[in-house]
Design an enzyme around this catalytic site. Structure first.
Site, PDB file in Angstrom:
ATOM      1  N   ASN A 209      -2.845  24.976  33.053  1.00 40.65           N
ATOM      2  CA  ASN A 209      -2.783  23.630  32.471  1.00 40.65           C
ATOM      3  C   ASN A 209      -3.712  23.555  31.272  1.00 40.65           C
ATOM      4  OD1 ASN A 209      -5.500  22.667  33.394  1.00 40.65           O
ATOM      5  ND2 ASN A 209      -4.583  23.123  35.394  1.00 40.65           N
ATOM      6  N   ASP A 275      -1.578  22.525  41.923  1.00 34.36           N
ATOM      7  CA  ASP A 275      -1.123  22.151  43.265  1.00 34.36           C
ATOM      8  C   ASP A 275      -0.298  23.260  43.915  1.00 34.36           C
ATOM      9  OD1 ASP A 275      -2.262  19.602  43.507  1.00 34.36           O
ATOM     10  OD2 ASP A 275      -0.784  18.814  42.088  1.00 34.36           O
ATOM     11  N   LYS A 285       4.508  43.805  35.638  1.00 37.66           N
ATOM     12  CA  LYS A 285       5.114  42.799  34.756  1.00 37.66           C
ATOM     13  C   LYS A 285       6.605  42.632  35.059  1.00 37.66           C
ATOM     14  CE  LYS A 285       5.965  41.845  29.926  1.00 37.66           C
ATOM     15  NZ  LYS A 285       6.021  42.388  28.591  1.00 37.66           N
ATOM     16  N   ASP A 304      -5.522  21.468  49.083  1.00 39.86           N
ATOM     17  CA  ASP A 304      -6.122  20.374  48.312  1.00 39.86           C
ATOM     18  C   ASP A 304      -7.632  20.464  48.560  1.00 39.86           C
ATOM     19  OD1 ASP A 304      -7.193  17.924  47.441  1.00 39.86           O
ATOM     20  OD2 ASP A 304      -5.203  17.006  47.563  1.00 39.86           O
ATOM     21  N   ILE A 305      -8.311  21.070  47.616  1.00 37.31           N
ATOM     22  CA  ILE A 305      -9.732  21.382  47.808  1.00 37.31           C
ATOM     23  C   ILE A 305     -10.545  20.108  48.023  1.00 37.31           C
ATOM     24  CG2 ILE A 305     -11.744  22.532  46.781  1.00 37.31           C
ATOM     25  CD1 ILE A 305      -9.825  24.109  44.999  1.00 37.31           C
ATOM     26  N   PHE A 322     -11.778  13.600  40.333  1.00 38.42           N
ATOM     27  CA  PHE A 322     -11.231  13.094  39.086  1.00 38.42           C
ATOM     28  C   PHE A 322      -9.757  12.794  39.331  1.00 38.42           C
ATOM     29  CE2 PHE A 322     -13.643  13.266  35.035  1.00 38.42           C
ATOM     30  CZ  PHE A 322     -14.895  13.495  35.573  1.00 38.42           C
ATOM     31  N   LYS A 336      -5.198   7.460  45.161  1.00 34.32           N
ATOM     32  CA  LYS A 336      -5.772   8.801  45.336  1.00 34.32           C
ATOM     33  C   LYS A 336      -7.107   8.740  46.079  1.00 34.32           C
ATOM     34  CE  LYS A 336      -4.021  11.808  42.226  1.00 34.32           C
ATOM     35  NZ  LYS A 336      -3.809  12.442  40.937  1.00 34.32           N
ATOM     36  N   LYS A 340      -7.506  10.677  49.496  1.00 38.05           N
ATOM     37  CA  LYS A 340      -8.400  11.842  49.566  1.00 38.05           C
ATOM     38  C   LYS A 340      -9.739  11.514  50.218  1.00 38.05           C
ATOM     39  CE  LYS A 340      -6.150  14.270  45.818  1.00 38.05           C
ATOM     40  NZ  LYS A 340      -6.066  15.611  45.291  1.00 38.05           N
TER      41      LYS A 340
HETATM   42  O1  PMT Z   1     -11.376  20.147  30.969  1.00 33.44           O
HETATM   43  P1  PMT Z   1     -11.107  19.132  29.855  1.00 33.44           P
HETATM   44  O2  PMT Z   1     -10.217  19.698  28.774  1.00 33.44           O
HETATM   45  O3  PMT Z   1     -12.382  18.540  29.319  1.00 33.44           O
HETATM   46  O4  PMT Z   1     -10.272  17.942  30.473  1.00 33.44           O
HETATM   47  C1  PMT Z   1     -10.840  17.131  31.472  1.00 33.44           C
HETATM   48  C2  PMT Z   1      -9.821  16.790  32.576  1.00 33.44           C
HETATM   49  C3  PMT Z   1      -8.696  15.962  32.002  1.00 33.44           C
HETATM   50  C4  PMT Z   1      -9.275  18.086  33.214  1.00 33.44           C
HETATM   51  C5  PMT Z   1     -10.634  15.989  33.668  1.00 33.44           C
HETATM   52  O5  PMT Z   1     -11.155  14.830  33.095  1.00 33.44           O
HETATM   53  C6  PMT Z   1      -9.769  15.649  34.854  1.00 33.44           C
HETATM   54  O6  PMT Z   1      -9.052  14.677  34.877  1.00 33.44           O
HETATM   55  N1  PMT Z   1      -9.840  16.483  35.928  1.00 33.44           N
HETATM   56  C7  PMT Z   1      -8.987  16.393  37.114  1.00 33.44           C
HETATM   57  C8  PMT Z   1      -7.650  17.000  36.858  1.00 33.44           C
HETATM   58  C9  PMT Z   1      -6.741  16.969  38.091  1.00 33.44           C
HETATM   59  O7  PMT Z   1      -6.463  17.975  38.641  1.00 33.44           O
HETATM   60  O8  PMT Z   1      -6.441  15.775  38.481  1.00 33.44           O
HETATM   61  P2  PMT Z   1      -5.444  15.439  39.766  1.00 33.44           P
HETATM   62  O9  PMT Z   1      -5.227  13.976  39.673  1.00 33.44           O
HETATM   63  O10 PMT Z   1      -4.276  16.350  39.733  1.00 33.44           O
HETATM   64  O11 PMT Z   1      -6.315  15.798  41.016  1.00 33.44           O
HETATM   65  C10 PMT Z   1      -7.167  14.863  41.666  1.00 33.44           C
HETATM   66  C11 PMT Z   1      -8.432  15.539  42.138  1.00 33.44           C
HETATM   67  O12 PMT Z   1      -8.103  16.485  43.156  1.00 33.44           O
HETATM   68  C12 PMT Z   1      -9.190  16.291  41.107  1.00 33.44           C
HETATM   69  O13 PMT Z   1     -10.573  16.061  41.295  1.00 33.44           O
HETATM   70  C13 PMT Z   1      -8.863  17.747  41.361  1.00 33.44           C
HETATM   71  O14 PMT Z   1      -9.961  18.595  41.011  1.00 33.44           O
HETATM   72  C14 PMT Z   1      -8.610  17.754  42.856  1.00 33.44           C
HETATM   73  N2  PMT Z   1      -7.619  18.727  43.322  1.00 33.44           N
HETATM   74  C15 PMT Z   1      -6.360  18.719  42.854  1.00 33.44           C
HETATM   75  C16 PMT Z   1      -5.436  19.612  43.351  1.00 33.44           C
HETATM   76  C17 PMT Z   1      -5.839  20.537  44.331  1.00 33.44           C
HETATM   77  N3  PMT Z   1      -4.984  21.419  44.830  1.00 33.44           N
HETATM   78  N4  PMT Z   1      -7.092  20.526  44.770  1.00 33.44           N
HETATM   79  C18 PMT Z   1      -8.000  19.640  44.287  1.00 33.44           C
HETATM   80  O15 PMT Z   1      -9.145  19.643  44.699  1.00 33.44           O
END
Ligand code: PMT
Length: 396
Positions: A209, A275, A285, A304-305, A322, A336, A340
């Site tokens: 991403n 995800d 390859k 989902d950590i 975040f 969320k 979570k």
């Molecule tokens: O790195 P930059 O370029 O500065 O950009 C910053 C950012 C946009 C990446 C940052 O501000 C941000 O939004 N980070 C969270 C991105 C994300 O994965 O969001 P989500 O809404 O998909 O996930 C929600 C939360 O679950 C996040 O804290 C994520 O770390 C966590 N997660 C998600 C999926 C997963 N399998 N395990 C997780 O722990």
């Protein structure tokens, strides 16, 4: 006031340089450790001997005259908690604003990630020059702390704005910038994740991403500057004064967190975690010839950590997630945090080009468990990071 604090002073060429002698005494009276860099021009106004005697340390002038194995612009920067440039001449201000590093002082500024205070002093016509004004504006926007000069009688015989602000004001500003560090987060261990995970498909391809890691690094820097023990788990290599662990995939990130999390006071998940990952990573390859036009990769769900961390967290641990959304930001963020079960969620709109992914700026909403929302208006990720920490630890 400044016990155990290392203040680096930069003196540039201007008549107000003599006032910095008193500033050094004031800092020393308040128990600061002082080191001073002088530009060659500054040595025309005060002698290095005076500065050395009062600061009880060598004075640094030339960039390349040193026995030190480590370059001074790195080692002095590492040593300092704050860099105070006073008086700051029009020349030095303009160099800093344009990333020029042609002497020791400007090179240190360029490599310095902690607070910098700039106290300009110059002739009033120079101060009113639109180029200087533009450069000051630029520095302020980049979060340099500018202490504006005062109006009054100037050494060049005229009156106007250009006189160095009082040294007491410089001292107060220094205290204010170090205060948060003094009080807030010492004795706290904070883990921050940053960057986007990469899920390998074969040895040359991955699912990824747009995360650059900037938001997570800004949080790690801010936590470190506030005195915390910081562990940054990043998908990019990042050199810093705190511990960093480089990982690639979500599974690696989860494993690194598992090792570090036990005695952590706070975990902030700023990383963009995939995800899904490829169910099977190909050893070699994937060849174009071996696939047809509708080639399919089978994916499997990643853990989902964040949710797992919240399930197993200890009582006093604060877990911050975040939330990256491209629509219905607040609605999705609220659902969320409830799903979570983290303590706070920081929501940002990643459909915007000027904030979110890879930008130097962000605009976020912090939401707590009671769904109380606070908006942080668009500004640098550095300031957003400081405000997030202030919000979390102002409440706890
Ligand atoms: O790195 P930059 O370029 O500065 O950009 C910053 C950012 C946009 C990446 C940052 O501000 C941000 O939004 N980070 C969270 C991105 C994300 O994965 O969001 P989500 O809404 O998909 O996930 C929600 C939360 O679950 C996040 O804290 C994520 O770390 C966590 N997660 C998600 C999926 C997963 N399998 N395990 C997780 O722990």
């Amino acid at each position: 006031m400044f016990k155990n604090k290392n203040i680096l002073i930069g003196i540039t060429g201007g008549i107000a340089a003599y006032k910095i002698i008193e500033l050094i005494r004031l800092y020393k009276k308040n128990n600061a450790n002082i080191k001073v860099i002088m530009t060659e021009n500054a040595t025309n106004f005060v002698t290095p001997l005076t500065v050395r005697t009062l600061s009880n340390n060598p004075v640094y002038i030339k960039q390349f005259e040193t026995d030190n194995l480590f370059p001074e612009h790195i080692s002095l920067g590492n040593w300092a908690d704050i860099f105070v440039i006073a008086p700051a001449s029009a020349n030095t201000i303009s160099k800093i604003a344009n990333g020029i590093c042609d002497n020791l002082l400007t090179s240190i500024v360029c490599a310095f990630s902690k607070p910098i205070i700039i106290a300009p002093a110059m002739n009033c016509e120079m101060w009113n020059n639109p180029i200087i004004k533009e450069n000051i504006k630029k520095l302020e926007k980049l979060n340099y702390n500018i202490l504006y000069p005062e109006a009054g009688f100037l050494a060049c015989g005229t009156s106007g704005v250009g006189r160095l602000c009082p040294i007491e004001q410089i001292c107060e500003k220094t205290y204010e910038k170090l205060k948060y560090k003094n009080k807030k987060l010492s004795n706290k261990k904070i883990i921050i994740t940053a960057g986007g995970t990469r899920e390998n498909i074969d040895p040359v391809r991955f699912l990824g991403n747009y995360s650059s890691g900037k938001m997570g690094v800004a949080l790690a820097d801010a936590a470190y500057d506030s005195g915390a023990e910081v562990v940054l788990i990043n998908t990019f290599n990042h050199k810093s004064n705190y511990k960093t662990i480089t990982v690639s995939s979500a599974i690696e990130m989860q494993a690194a967190l598992a090792k570090e999390k036990q005695n952590a006071d706070c975990i902030i998940m700023a990383a963009a975690v995939a995800d899904f990952r490829a169910k099977k990573i190909q050893k070699h390859k994937i060849k174009k010839e071996s696939t047809d036009d509708n080639f399919t990769i089978e994916l499997t769900r990643n853990p989902d950590i964040l949710t797992e961390l919240c399930k197993t967290k200890s009582n006093n641990q604060i877990i911050v997630g975040f939330c990256a959304e491209s629509e219905n930001l607040l609605e999705n963020a609220k659902s969320k945090i409830q799903k979570k079960q983290c303590d706070y969620i920081v929501a940002n709109d990643v459909s915007r080009k000027d904030i979110g992914f890879a930008s130097d700026e962000n605009e976020v909403y912090i939401i707590d468990k009671n769904l109380k929302i606070m908006k942080l208006d668009k500004t640098s990720k550095k300031i957003i990071a400081e405000k997030i920490l202030e919000f979390i630890y102002g409440e706890n």
